[in-house]
Design a protein around this motif. Structure first.
Motif, PDB file in Angstrom:
ATOM      1  N   GLY A  66       0.799  -1.220   0.000  1.00  0.00           N
ATOM      2  CA  GLY A  66       0.000   0.000   0.000  1.00  0.00           C
ATOM      3  C   GLY A  66       0.828   1.265   0.000  1.00  0.00           C
ATOM      4  O   GLY A  66       0.293   2.348   0.118  1.00  0.00           O
ATOM      5  N   ALA A  67       2.118   1.148  -0.163  1.00  0.00           N
ATOM      6  CA  ALA A  67       3.002   2.301  -0.046  1.00  0.00           C
ATOM      7  C   ALA A  67       2.726   3.368  -1.091  1.00  0.00           C
ATOM      8  O   ALA A  67       2.998   4.532  -0.866  1.00  0.00           O
ATOM      9  N   GLN A  68       2.166   3.011  -2.249  1.00  0.00           N
ATOM     10  CA  GLN A  68       1.887   3.992  -3.283  1.00  0.00           C
ATOM     11  C   GLN A  68       0.681   4.863  -2.934  1.00  0.00           C
ATOM     12  O   GLN A  68       0.486   5.913  -3.510  1.00  0.00           O
ATOM     13  N   ASP A  69      -0.154   4.427  -2.011  1.00  0.00           N
ATOM     14  CA  ASP A  69      -1.381   5.115  -1.676  1.00  0.00           C
ATOM     15  C   ASP A  69      -1.209   6.234  -0.665  1.00  0.00           C
ATOM     16  O   ASP A  69      -2.106   7.045  -0.495  1.00  0.00           O
ATOM     17  N   PHE A  70      -0.117   6.260   0.046  1.00  0.00           N
ATOM     18  CA  PHE A  70       0.105   7.263   1.077  1.00  0.00           C
ATOM     19  C   PHE A  70       1.600   7.423   1.299  1.00  0.00           C
ATOM     20  O   PHE A  70       2.404   6.665   0.778  1.00  0.00           O
ATOM     21  N   SER A  71       1.946   8.421   2.073  1.00  0.00           N
ATOM     22  CA  SER A  71       3.351   8.657   2.418  1.00  0.00           C
ATOM     23  C   SER A  71       3.589   8.247   3.854  1.00  0.00           C
ATOM     24  O   SER A  71       2.726   8.436   4.714  1.00  0.00           O
ATOM     25  N   LEU A  72       4.744   7.703   4.112  1.00  0.00           N
ATOM     26  CA  LEU A  72       5.132   7.284   5.455  1.00  0.00           C
ATOM     27  C   LEU A  72       6.564   7.700   5.720  1.00  0.00           C
ATOM     28  O   LEU A  72       7.457   7.442   4.917  1.00  0.00           O
ATOM     29  N   GLY A  73       6.761   8.356   6.842  1.00  0.00           N
ATOM     30  CA  GLY A  73       8.109   8.640   7.336  1.00  0.00           C
ATOM     31  C   GLY A  73       8.205   8.043   8.720  1.00  0.00           C
ATOM     32  O   GLY A  73       7.259   8.138   9.507  1.00  0.00           O
ATOM     33  N   ASN A  94       4.684  10.303  -1.585  1.00  0.00           N
ATOM     34  CA  ASN A  94       5.932  11.082  -1.642  1.00  0.00           C
ATOM     35  C   ASN A  94       5.813  12.477  -1.040  1.00  0.00           C
ATOM     36  O   ASN A  94       6.451  13.419  -1.505  1.00  0.00           O
ATOM     37  N   SER A  95       5.024  12.617  -0.022  1.00  0.00           N
ATOM     38  CA  SER A  95       4.858  13.905   0.640  1.00  0.00           C
ATOM     39  C   SER A  95       6.092  14.215   1.487  1.00  0.00           C
ATOM     40  O   SER A  95       6.477  13.416   2.335  1.00  0.00           O
ATOM     41  N   PRO A  96       6.698  15.380   1.297  1.00  0.00           N
ATOM     42  CA  PRO A  96       7.855  15.747   2.125  1.00  0.00           C
ATOM     43  C   PRO A  96       7.461  16.071   3.572  1.00  0.00           C
ATOM     44  O   PRO A  96       8.308  16.093   4.457  1.00  0.00           O
ATOM     45  N   GLU A  97       6.181  16.289   3.798  1.00  0.00           N
ATOM     46  CA  GLU A  97       5.714  16.627   5.143  1.00  0.00           C
ATOM     47  C   GLU A  97       5.957  15.513   6.147  1.00  0.00           C
ATOM     48  O   GLU A  97       6.222  15.775   7.313  1.00  0.00           O
ATOM     49  N   VAL A  98       5.873  14.256   5.716  1.00  0.00           N
ATOM     50  CA  VAL A  98       6.046  13.162   6.666  1.00  0.00           C
ATOM     51  C   VAL A  98       7.447  13.177   7.260  1.00  0.00           C
ATOM     52  O   VAL A  98       7.621  12.927   8.455  1.00  0.00           O
ATOM     53  N   ASP A  99       8.436  13.503   6.442  1.00  0.00           N
ATOM     54  CA  ASP A  99       9.804  13.559   6.968  1.00  0.00           C
ATOM     55  C   ASP A  99      10.002  14.743   7.904  1.00  0.00           C
ATOM     56  O   ASP A  99      10.685  14.641   8.914  1.00  0.00           O
TER      57      ASP A  99
END
Length: 129
Positions: free
Chosen positions: A22-29, A107-112
């Motif tokens: 499911g990694a393509q569906d959301f961003s995870l950091g 690929n949201s930079p916000e998670v990092d």
């Protein structure tokens, strides 16, 4: 004890629903680290998670202390992002796992940015920040 702590965190991550499929569906950091319990108590870790979440504008939704495990869940007002974090006592270590999610886009930079800010608060509480 290290293997036990990291195995526990891996189990928690799988329970939290992290799957490569499911990694393509959301961003995870995420960030994981451990400190001697003398440097970072479970309560200090818990407080640091709360301070870090507040610093990024998140509101606490769940804050549970189960004596050897702290679970913290927070999110900003509205939908789309969340922070799920754990502090675990493992022998003479305190381990933390911070997971920042953005369900609005991959690929949201916000998670990092979010996980780094919260992790910095925990490291600061451990005297390493």
């Amino acid at each position: 004890m290290r293997k036990t702590a990291f195995a526990a965190l891996a189990i928690m991550a799988s329970v939290a629903g992290i799957s490569p499929a499911g990694a393509q569906d959301f961003s995870l950091g995420y960030d994981v680290d451990r400190f001697p319990a003398k440097a970072l108590s479970l309560q200090a870790c818990r407080s640091a998670l709360s301070r870090g979440a507040t610093a990024v504008g998140y509101t606490t939704r769940v804050d549970q202390d189960q004596k050897i495990l702290v679970v913290h869940v927070s999110a900003p007002p509205g939908d789309g992002r969340s922070l799920v974090a754990y502090c675990v006592t493992a022998g003479d270590q305190t381990v933390f796992l911070i997971q920042a999610f953005d369900y609005t886009r991959p690929n949201s930079p916000e998670v990092d940015r979010i996980k780094a800010r919260v992790a910095a608060e925990v490291r600061k509480a451990a005297g390493r920040g």
